[in-house]
Scaffold this motif. Structure first.
Motif, PDB file in Angstrom:
ATOM      1  N   PRO A  90       0.801  -1.079   0.015  1.00 58.41           N
ATOM      2  CA  PRO A  90      -0.107   0.071  -0.109  1.00 58.41           C
ATOM      3  C   PRO A  90       0.946   1.331   0.121  1.00 58.41           C
ATOM      4  CG  PRO A  90      -0.002  -1.085   2.162  1.00 58.41           C
ATOM      5  CD  PRO A  90       0.805  -2.011   1.133  1.00 58.41           C
ATOM      6  N   ALA A  91       0.443   2.198  -0.944  1.00 61.19           N
ATOM      7  CA  ALA A  91       1.105   3.615  -0.885  1.00 61.19           C
ATOM      8  C   ALA A  91       0.622   4.389  -0.020  1.00 61.19           C
ATOM      9  CB  ALA A  91       1.187   3.976  -2.306  1.00 61.19           C
ATOM     10  N   GLN A  92       1.426   5.440   0.491  1.00 59.14           N
ATOM     11  CA  GLN A  92       1.080   6.504   1.501  1.00 59.14           C
ATOM     12  C   GLN A  92       0.655   7.577   0.456  1.00 59.14           C
ATOM     13  OE1 GLN A  92       0.124   6.111   4.530  1.00 59.14           O
ATOM     14  NE2 GLN A  92       0.538   3.879   4.175  1.00 59.14           N
ATOM     15  N   PRO A  93      -0.527   8.049   0.256  1.00 62.28           N
ATOM     16  CA  PRO A  93      -0.605   9.213  -0.619  1.00 62.28           C
ATOM     17  C   PRO A  93       0.063  10.601  -0.170  1.00 62.28           C
ATOM     18  CG  PRO A  93      -2.786   8.899   0.460  1.00 62.28           C
ATOM     19  CD  PRO A  93      -1.816   7.757   1.009  1.00 62.28           C
ATOM     20  N   VAL A  94       0.442  11.309  -1.288  1.00 66.83           N
ATOM     21  CA  VAL A  94       1.033  12.758  -1.173  1.00 66.83           C
ATOM     22  C   VAL A  94       0.127  13.468  -1.949  1.00 66.83           C
ATOM     23  CG1 VAL A  94       2.960  14.070  -1.857  1.00 66.83           C
ATOM     24  CG2 VAL A  94       3.441  11.912  -1.033  1.00 66.83           C
ATOM     25  N   LYS A  95      -0.498  14.394  -1.273  1.00 64.75           N
ATOM     26  CA  LYS A  95      -1.672  15.133  -2.257  1.00 64.75           C
ATOM     27  C   LYS A  95      -1.088  16.438  -2.314  1.00 64.75           C
ATOM     28  CE  LYS A  95      -5.372  12.726  -0.210  1.00 64.75           C
ATOM     29  NZ  LYS A  95      -6.906  12.804   0.211  1.00 64.75           N
ATOM     30  N   ILE A  96      -1.325  17.129  -3.520  1.00 63.17           N
ATOM     31  CA  ILE A  96      -0.989  18.485  -3.870  1.00 63.17           C
ATOM     32  C   ILE A  96      -2.040  19.279  -4.327  1.00 63.17           C
ATOM     33  CG2 ILE A  96       0.418  19.634  -5.706  1.00 63.17           C
ATOM     34  CD1 ILE A  96       2.206  17.054  -5.800  1.00 63.17           C
ATOM     35  N   LEU A 112      -0.320  33.041  -4.528  1.00 60.11           N
ATOM     36  CA  LEU A 112       0.100  31.833  -4.633  1.00 60.11           C
ATOM     37  C   LEU A 112      -0.262  31.005  -3.572  1.00 60.11           C
ATOM     38  CD1 LEU A 112       1.417  29.624  -6.467  1.00 60.11           C
ATOM     39  CD2 LEU A 112       3.539  30.322  -5.797  1.00 60.11           C
ATOM     40  N   VAL A 113      -0.823  30.215  -3.594  1.00 61.58           N
ATOM     41  CA  VAL A 113      -0.994  29.152  -2.481  1.00 61.58           C
ATOM     42  C   VAL A 113      -0.859  27.829  -2.811  1.00 61.58           C
ATOM     43  CG1 VAL A 113      -2.674  28.317  -1.062  1.00 61.58           C
ATOM     44  CG2 VAL A 113      -2.674  30.781  -1.393  1.00 61.58           C
ATOM     45  N   CYS A 114      -0.077  27.266  -2.029  1.00 62.73           N
ATOM     46  CA  CYS A 114       0.401  25.523  -2.427  1.00 62.73           C
ATOM     47  C   CYS A 114       0.165  24.753  -0.943  1.00 62.73           C
ATOM     48  CB  CYS A 114       1.656  25.434  -2.858  1.00 62.73           C
ATOM     49  SG  CYS A 114       1.940  26.076  -4.421  1.00 62.73           S
ATOM     50  N   ALA A 115      -0.230  23.651  -1.062  1.00 58.81           N
ATOM     51  CA  ALA A 115      -0.292  22.741   0.171  1.00 58.81           C
ATOM     52  C   ALA A 115      -0.115  21.353  -0.367  1.00 58.81           C
ATOM     53  CB  ALA A 115      -1.580  22.663   0.802  1.00 58.81           C
ATOM     54  N   VAL A 116       0.863  20.698   0.469  1.00 58.04           N
ATOM     55  CA  VAL A 116       0.999  19.399   0.174  1.00 58.04           C
ATOM     56  C   VAL A 116       1.049  18.407   1.406  1.00 58.04           C
ATOM     57  CG1 VAL A 116       3.132  17.725  -0.368  1.00 58.04           C
ATOM     58  CG2 VAL A 116       2.800  20.005  -1.558  1.00 58.04           C
ATOM     59  N   SER A 117       0.299  17.436   1.443  1.00 59.38           N
ATOM     60  CA  SER A 117       0.435  16.388   2.475  1.00 59.38           C
ATOM     61  C   SER A 117       1.122  15.169   2.172  1.00 59.38           C
ATOM     62  CB  SER A 117      -1.114  16.056   2.990  1.00 59.38           C
ATOM     63  OG  SER A 117      -1.981  15.355   2.000  1.00 59.38           O
ATOM     64  N   ALA A 118       1.733  14.845   3.403  1.00 59.46           N
ATOM     65  CA  ALA A 118       2.499  13.346   3.163  1.00 59.46           C
ATOM     66  C   ALA A 118       2.564  12.690   4.401  1.00 59.46           C
ATOM     67  CB  ALA A 118       3.774  13.758   2.561  1.00 59.46           C
TER      68      ALA A 118
END
Length: 159
Positions: A90-96, A112-118
């Motif tokens: 199973p992969a742990q999702p990285v969301k962008i 400019l707005v960016c967010a990344v979850s990991a």
């Protein structure tokens, strides 16, 4: 100790657009949060009240007609470079999530707005930082600055 050995990541591009409507870091964070994310890293580049020692009143961002596609391509290329070649288990999702404003903005407005979850903070920080750098360097967006003395200056138009 935070370790990422043995963990594989799948990438999900939640949002990658240019927007004439207001954007917010809260909106970006909410879109990438998940139960598998141990880290959510965000960036909000806001309009400041000065540039080069001159007081700024407001800004206007203009985009080349191809900018929407370039934004999509920039994020997809980053994902292609960061995603593992193959995953076992199973992969742990990285969301962008990423958005850049167009149109007239006032002091304090997010441009400019960016967010990344990991799963781990190191990956979230690295991907978010690279994402911001690539958007600023590659997406054809130009800034028109309106100074309080009535003068106007274009930034990025000759680059």
């Amino acid at each position: 100790m935070d370790t990422e050995q043995g963990s594989e990541s799948a990438f999900e591009i939640v949002h990658a657009v240019l927007s004439a409507e207001p954007i917010s870091v809260d909106q970006a964070i909410a879109a990438v949060e998940s139960d598998t994310a141990g880290a959510v890293v965000s960036f909000s580049g806001v309009v400041r009240n000065h540039d080069g020692g001159k007081p700024v009143q407001r800004l206007s961002y203009s985009a080349h007609p191809t900018a929407h596609q370039v934004m999509t391509d920039v994020v997809a290329q980053l994902v292609a470079e960061q995603a593992p070649a193959g995953t076992d288990g199973p992969a742990q999702p990285v969301k962008i999530w990423a958005a850049h404003r167009t149109g007239m903005l006032e002091i304090g407005d997010p441009a400019l707005v960016c967010a990344v979850s990991a799963a781990h903070r190191g990956q979230a920080f690295a991907v978010c930082s690279e994402l911001v750098d690539r958007i600023k360097a590659q997406v054809p967006i130009w800034k028109e600055q309106f100074f309080t003395d009535g003068t106007v200056e274009w930034v990025g138009a000759g680059e």
